[in-house]
Design an enzyme around this catalytic site. Structure first.
Site, mmCIF file in Angstrom:
data_model
loop_
_atom_site.group_PDB
_atom_site.id
_atom_site.type_symbol
_atom_site.label_atom_id
_atom_site.label_comp_id
_atom_site.label_asym_id
_atom_site.label_seq_id
_atom_site.Cartn_x
_atom_site.Cartn_y
_atom_site.Cartn_z
ATOM 1 N N THR A 1 23.592 60.972 85.922
ATOM 2 C CA THR A 1 23.782 60.773 84.479
ATOM 3 C C THR A 1 23.585 61.514 83.364
ATOM 4 O O THR A 1 22.717 62.525 83.934
ATOM 5 C CB THR A 1 22.733 59.345 84.359
ATOM 6 O OG1 THR A 1 22.701 58.969 83.037
ATOM 7 C CG2 THR A 1 21.457 59.649 84.613
ATOM 8 N N ASP A 2 24.096 61.391 82.336
ATOM 9 C CA ASP A 2 23.948 62.210 81.304
ATOM 10 C C ASP A 2 22.341 62.325 80.725
ATOM 11 O O ASP A 2 21.765 62.929 80.124
ATOM 12 C CB ASP A 2 24.738 62.302 80.190
ATOM 13 C CG ASP A 2 24.990 60.827 79.463
ATOM 14 O OD1 ASP A 2 24.033 59.876 79.929
ATOM 15 O OD2 ASP A 2 25.738 60.889 78.679
ATOM 16 N N LYS B 1 16.309 60.049 88.107
ATOM 17 C CA LYS B 1 17.421 60.598 88.265
ATOM 18 C C LYS B 1 17.589 62.038 88.343
ATOM 19 O O LYS B 1 18.211 62.596 89.281
ATOM 20 C CB LYS B 1 18.364 59.863 87.423
ATOM 21 C CG LYS B 1 19.040 58.673 87.664
ATOM 22 C CD LYS B 1 19.528 58.359 89.081
ATOM 23 C CE LYS B 1 21.070 58.878 89.099
ATOM 24 N NZ LYS B 1 21.361 58.393 90.476
#
Length: 323
Positions: A123-124, A151
């Protein structure tokens, strides 16, 4: 092997893969999914009878299970993760366990079984927040929530397995996804279903937080491009190319559902709420030929129509999760 294949993005990928949207022909797929609150076998109903699909109900943290399943697979596409930031604020331990430890279990099994490629979906949010410009794949990670920290940890583990053990790892980082089959705790399906039911929607803070929106089908196209053609040890950004403030997004959803601003209730801002995310997608565009195909206007219209037509899918989920 596809982990988290009964979830929102994973199930879209499976439906497309078995529907030969990617030209993969006779591919055989093992889905490993724990079926937590957001995992849903109904997401796989369109392909449930396909003989090429094997579903295994299990936890990626279960090393014995994963080690037994992994041999014979050519590739792993790893979606399985705890993802909702609001839940991470109240229970970060599960995010670390699933996102970091679970990824490590999978990486070990893939390395020991000689898997050809391990694609890790991220994810960003690992980058934190950016006031202007866009992150490139070389930007440093600076997570600001337990979810994004877990993450980021799993991303770094995956890349370390490439550098240390030579495992063929590719990491993708995406912007905010939306579309059909998305669990109704996330902002777009939460707002859409509340508005369709005549309810209200909560808007955090001043509503000026900015996100880039990516239709789930475009995300899965980017994942397949990275799986097929990405360079080992590299990170690729997958974005939608459309940035909106949360107020602008809310306005679109109100218009799409025939509601007015009377349905919006301001709520206190989320702790550590990142102000803006923005991904530069030049690398995947230039190297792999990726380009988002679904415009936000079309994607929102299709998404609202899907939720209007599929109450039988989302109403039980909202009741179960008390959303």
């Amino acid at each position: 092997m596809v982990t988290g294949g009964a979830g929102f993005i994973g199930s879209e990928y499976i439906r497309n893969l078995l529907g030969d949207a990617y030209g993969t022909g006779g591919v055989e797929v093992t889905v490993l999914d724990k079926l937590t609150y957001s995992g849903n076998m109904a997401n796989l109903a369109p392909v449930a009878d396909d003989p090429r699909l094997t579903f295994v109900h299990g936890d990626i943290c279960d090393a014995d299970l994963v080690n037994g399943l992994m041999p014979g697979h050519d590739a792993v596409v790893h979606f399985a993760a705890e993802t909702h930031v609001d839940r991470a604020l109240h229970g970060p331990a599960q995010f670390v366990q699933t996102n970091v430890v679970g990824t490590q279990v999978l990486l070990d099994a893939a390395r020991n079984s000689g898997v050809g490629r391990f694609l890790h979906v991220s994810t960003d949010e690992v980058y934190g927040s950016i006031d202007e410009g866009s992150w490139t794949e070389e930007s440093p990670v600076a997570p600001r929530s337990a979810y994004s920290a877990a993450k980021a940890g799993s991303d770094l583990l995956a890349l370390a397995y490439h550098r240390t053990y030579g495992l063929d790892v590719v990491v993708t980082r995406c912007s905010n996804n939306y579309g059909h089959y998305q669990f109704p705790e996330k902002v777009i399906p939460l707002f859409v279903t509340n508005l369709l039911d005549g309810g209200t929607v909560p808007l955090y803070g001043d509503g000026l937080n900015v996100r880039d929106w990516l239709h789930v089908s475009d995300h899965c196209n980017g994942i397949q491009a990275a799986l097929d053609k990405g360079r080992a040890g590299e990170v690729y950004h997958i974005g939608g190319g459309t940035e909106l403030t949360n107020r602008e997004l809310t306005e679109m959803l109100l218009a799409a559902t025939g509601r007015t601003w009377d349905a919006v209730r301001p709520v206190a801002d989320r702790k550590g709420h990142d102000r803006r995310y923005s991904l530069n997608i030049d690398k995947i565009r230039n190297e792999l030929g990726y380009e988002p195909q679904v415009t936000l206007a079309d994607g929102i219209a299709r998404t609202v129509a899907w939720y209007q037509d599929n109450r039988g899918w989302w109403e039980p989920l909202k009741e179960r999760a008390a959303l």
